[in-house]
Design an enzyme around this catalytic site. Structure first.
Site, PDB file in Angstrom:
ATOM      1  N   ASP A 126     -64.801   7.631   1.665  1.00 49.66           N
ATOM      2  CA  ASP A 126     -64.448   6.944   2.916  1.00 49.66           C
ATOM      3  C   ASP A 126     -63.034   6.375   2.762  1.00 49.66           C
ATOM      4  O   ASP A 126     -62.779   5.563   1.874  1.00 49.66           O
ATOM      5  CB  ASP A 126     -65.470   5.829   3.187  1.00 49.66           C
ATOM      6  CG  ASP A 126     -65.238   5.122   4.515  1.00 49.66           C
ATOM      7  OD1 ASP A 126     -64.237   5.432   5.210  1.00 49.66           O
ATOM      8  OD2 ASP A 126     -66.040   4.245   4.856  1.00 49.66           O
ATOM      9  N   ASP A 167     -62.778  10.349   8.591  1.00 45.51           N
ATOM     10  CA  ASP A 167     -62.323   9.889   7.272  1.00 45.51           C
ATOM     11  C   ASP A 167     -63.456   9.750   6.281  1.00 45.51           C
ATOM     12  O   ASP A 167     -63.307   9.070   5.279  1.00 45.51           O
ATOM     13  CB  ASP A 167     -61.628   8.520   7.421  1.00 45.51           C
ATOM     14  CG  ASP A 167     -62.610   7.388   7.647  1.00 45.51           C
ATOM     15  OD1 ASP A 167     -63.642   7.625   8.297  1.00 45.51           O
ATOM     16  OD2 ASP A 167     -62.350   6.278   7.155  1.00 45.51           O
ATOM     17  N   GLU A 168     -64.581  10.385   6.547  1.00 42.14           N
ATOM     18  CA  GLU A 168     -65.768  10.078   5.766  1.00 42.14           C
ATOM     19  C   GLU A 168     -66.628  11.323   5.579  1.00 42.14           C
ATOM     20  O   GLU A 168     -66.829  12.071   6.531  1.00 42.14           O
ATOM     21  CB  GLU A 168     -66.538   9.009   6.543  1.00 42.14           C
ATOM     22  CG  GLU A 168     -67.740   8.479   5.865  1.00 42.14           C
ATOM     23  CD  GLU A 168     -68.534   7.550   6.801  1.00 42.14           C
ATOM     24  OE1 GLU A 168     -67.984   7.082   7.826  1.00 42.14           O
ATOM     25  OE2 GLU A 168     -69.711   7.331   6.504  1.00 42.14           O
TER      26      GLU A 168
END
Ligand code: TTP
Ligand code: MG
Length: 383
Positions: free
Chosen positions: A33, A128-129
């Site tokens: 993350d 983003d993860e």
């Protein structure tokens, strides 16, 4: 040969897992993350913003909301989904930057490529993860240190950003671990320590426990994961049904959900629960736009989809799901326009607690052959 077998049995005995379970398999799951994703990209691209409180979000004049804030701004209490107006009141020195989804999407693709270089078993969760299943490469989470540090270094070199990584034997614990030492953190939870690791947390950290369930549990005196783990299963079953037992398994650090790469997905969806109910159309449109932007990269990786679904949950928890099959493949553009239109036709104007958007009804790679089969079957299945 014998030595190998002995070694692996030793390894199993050393862990606290139930090696007599038929489906026993030691997994190594990584959760990655990025830190303050949008605002870190803005600080990367504009050196004048570095070290300063930065808010990425919508215009306060049109009831915009905060997408994210740099850690400098978070110290003032600014957080995601807060009205921009409120955020600027809390932190008047903050620089407000409008989101550049195109850039975030590009970075997301770079990240995805780095993940895919490690393993095809990548499950994207947001821009983003992602979860990565490294089980076939590493025999235990405790061996993941070098890979995790190398990945952090690559992310830094390729994108100029920092990531936080959690590694554990399952998704739940890996996700909680990635959050433990943000920013730029690395937390590895050795097998057998899952339960103790989760124990002190409030129950809302468990998958499936939303604000409403949290309230119900609190009313029964359960606030911490440890209390849920220790509760009498018969009582949990009577009070909360089968879900109570599922929460207890999670509370005990047991989570068998697989890492599911895009292509196997039946449905891809994203949703947002708002920290307070929202009734401003512009804010809801902005939230929908964020969901569309988050679905975008997943949409391109996934097989073509025929259907999109909008989910609205009102303040009184009444939930409405509306589906639309536009007669053409759901591209990002079709989704953006279609979702707004469907929203305007579906929403009755009352305050909303949650907004969700998903795509489904994927066209298989072999659709050509399949449709031939369908026709064939149809012609044979007459009366
Ligand atoms: P997060 O990973 O939840 O947040 P973050 O990366 O900004 O910060 P953290 O260091 O705590 O991980 O979300 C990733 C991006 O998604 C975030 O940069 C902006 C966007 N986002 C929204 O647009 N709205 C939201 O409500 C949230 C939570 C995120
Ligand atoms: Mg993040």
């Amino acid at each position: 040969m014998t030595r190998l077998v002995v070694a692996s049995i030793d390894r199993i005995l050393a862990g606290s897992r139930r090696y007599d379970e038929p489906d026993f398999r030691m997994r190594t799951i990584m959760h990655v993350d990025l830190d303050a994703f949008y605002s870190s990209i803005e600080q990367r691209d504009n050196p004048a913003l570095r070290g300063k409180p930065v808010i990425v979000g919508g215009d306060p004049a049109s009831r915009g909301v905060v997408a994210t804030a740099s850690y400098e701004a978070r110290r003032f209490g600014v957080h995601s989904a807060m009205p921009t107006r409120t955020a600027l009141r809390l932190c008047p020195s903050a620089v407000l930057v409008p989101p550049r989804f195109g850039v975030y999407r590009q970075v997301s693709e770079q990240l995805h490529a780095l993940f895919l270089a490690l393993t095809p078993l990548v499950e994207p969760i947001a821009f983003d993860e992602a979860f990565l299943d490294l089980s076939s490469l590493l025999s235990s989470p405790v061996e993941a240190g070098d890979s995790a540090r190398a990945l952090k270094r690559q992310i830094q070199e390729e994108t100029g950003l920092t990531a936080s990584i959690g590694v554990a034997a399952n998704k739940l614990v890996a996700k909680v671990a990635s959050d433990r030492q943000k920013p730029d953190g690395l937390t590895i939870v050795p097998p057998g320590e899952e339960r103790g690791f989760l124990a002190p947390l409030p129950v809302r950290h468990l998958f499936g426990i939303g604000p409403r369930t949290e309230d119900r549990l609190r009313a029964s005196g359960i606030e911490r994961v440890s209390q849920l783990a220790e509760a009498d299963p018969a009582w949990l079953l009577a009070r909360f049904g089968q879900s109570g037992l599922e929460w207890q398994r999670l509370a005990r650090g047991i989570d068998e959900r697989p890492v599911t790469p895009d292509r196997e997905l039946q449905q891809i969806s994203r949703e947002r629960t708002f920290p307070r109910d929202i009734s401003a159309r512009a804010e809801l449109h902005a939230a929908l736009d964020t969901l569309v932007a988050e679905l975008g990269p997943l949409l391109r990786d996934a097989p073509p989809a025929r259907t999109f679904t909008l989910k609205l949950r009102y303040a009184d928890l009444a939930t409405v799901t509306r589906r639309r099959t536009p007669g053409r493949v759901v591209t990002a553009d079709v989704l953006r326009a279609g979702a707004l239109d469907l929203f305007d036709k579906s929403w009755d104007g009352r305050p909303l607690r949650l907004l969700g958007l998903g795509i489904s009804n994927f066209i298989p790679a072999a659709a050509g052959q399949l449709s031939l089969f369908d026709t064939d079957l149809a012609s044979r299945s007459g009366p």
